[in-house]
Design a protein around this motif. Sequence first.
Motif, PDB file in Angstrom:
ATOM      1  N   ASN A   3       0.818  -1.207   0.000  1.00 25.35           N
ATOM      2  CA  ASN A   3       0.000   0.000   0.000  1.00 25.35           C
ATOM      3  C   ASN A   3       0.852   1.259   0.000  1.00 25.35           C
ATOM      4  O   ASN A   3       0.462   2.275  -0.553  1.00 25.35           O
ATOM      5  CB  ASN A   3      -0.962   0.013   1.187  1.00 25.35           C
ATOM      6  N   SER A   4       2.011   1.207   0.605  1.00 25.04           N
ATOM      7  CA  SER A   4       2.901   2.367   0.668  1.00 25.04           C
ATOM      8  C   SER A   4       3.520   2.687  -0.683  1.00 25.04           C
ATOM      9  O   SER A   4       4.056   3.768  -0.875  1.00 25.04           O
ATOM     10  CB  SER A   4       4.022   2.117   1.673  1.00 25.04           C
ATOM     11  N   GLU A  21       6.437   1.658   7.812  1.00 20.44           N
ATOM     12  CA  GLU A  21       6.105   0.294   7.399  1.00 20.44           C
ATOM     13  C   GLU A  21       5.861  -0.585   8.620  1.00 20.44           C
ATOM     14  O   GLU A  21       4.940  -1.395   8.631  1.00 20.44           O
ATOM     15  CB  GLU A  21       7.212  -0.293   6.527  1.00 20.44           C
ATOM     16  N   GLU A  23       4.837   0.397  11.615  1.00 20.21           N
ATOM     17  CA  GLU A  23       3.560   0.803  12.216  1.00 20.21           C
ATOM     18  C   GLU A  23       2.385   0.214  11.445  1.00 20.21           C
ATOM     19  O   GLU A  23       1.408  -0.235  12.056  1.00 20.21           O
ATOM     20  CB  GLU A  23       3.457   2.319  12.272  1.00 20.21           C
ATOM     21  N   ALA A  24       2.463   0.217  10.129  1.00 23.99           N
ATOM     22  CA  ALA A  24       1.380  -0.327   9.310  1.00 23.99           C
ATOM     23  C   ALA A  24       1.174  -1.821   9.574  1.00 23.99           C
ATOM     24  O   ALA A  24       0.060  -2.333   9.436  1.00 23.99           O
ATOM     25  CB  ALA A  24       1.665  -0.092   7.833  1.00 23.99           C
TER      26      ALA A  24
END
Length: 102
Positions: A3-4, A21, A23-24
């Motif tokens: 998604n990033s 990344e 944290e996601a």
Amino acid sequence: MNNSFKKATLAEKGIPTVTGEAEALHLSPNYLTSLLTSLTGQSTQQHIQNKLIEKAKEQLSTTDLSISEIAYNLGYEQPSSFRKRFKNKTQLSHLTFRRTFN
């Protein structure tokens, strides 16, 4: 992590960070790096850079976008930083790489 690396996200938020990344994925940055390193031999930062180079190669080979546009699409503020990183990772300039597809 995918998604990033969407075009709109990169252009809006910039280059993904290890912290972002992690944290996601609801992990600590150190744990994520330790996990990736043990599984692949590469750190989170290396994975991020490799993904950016992969995206750059895709855009260089399938579009007529300028190198500045590609750099911006990938979250780089300075095209010169992108050009330097691309050459460092691929051993080819962006122009040489693009010529192989024309």
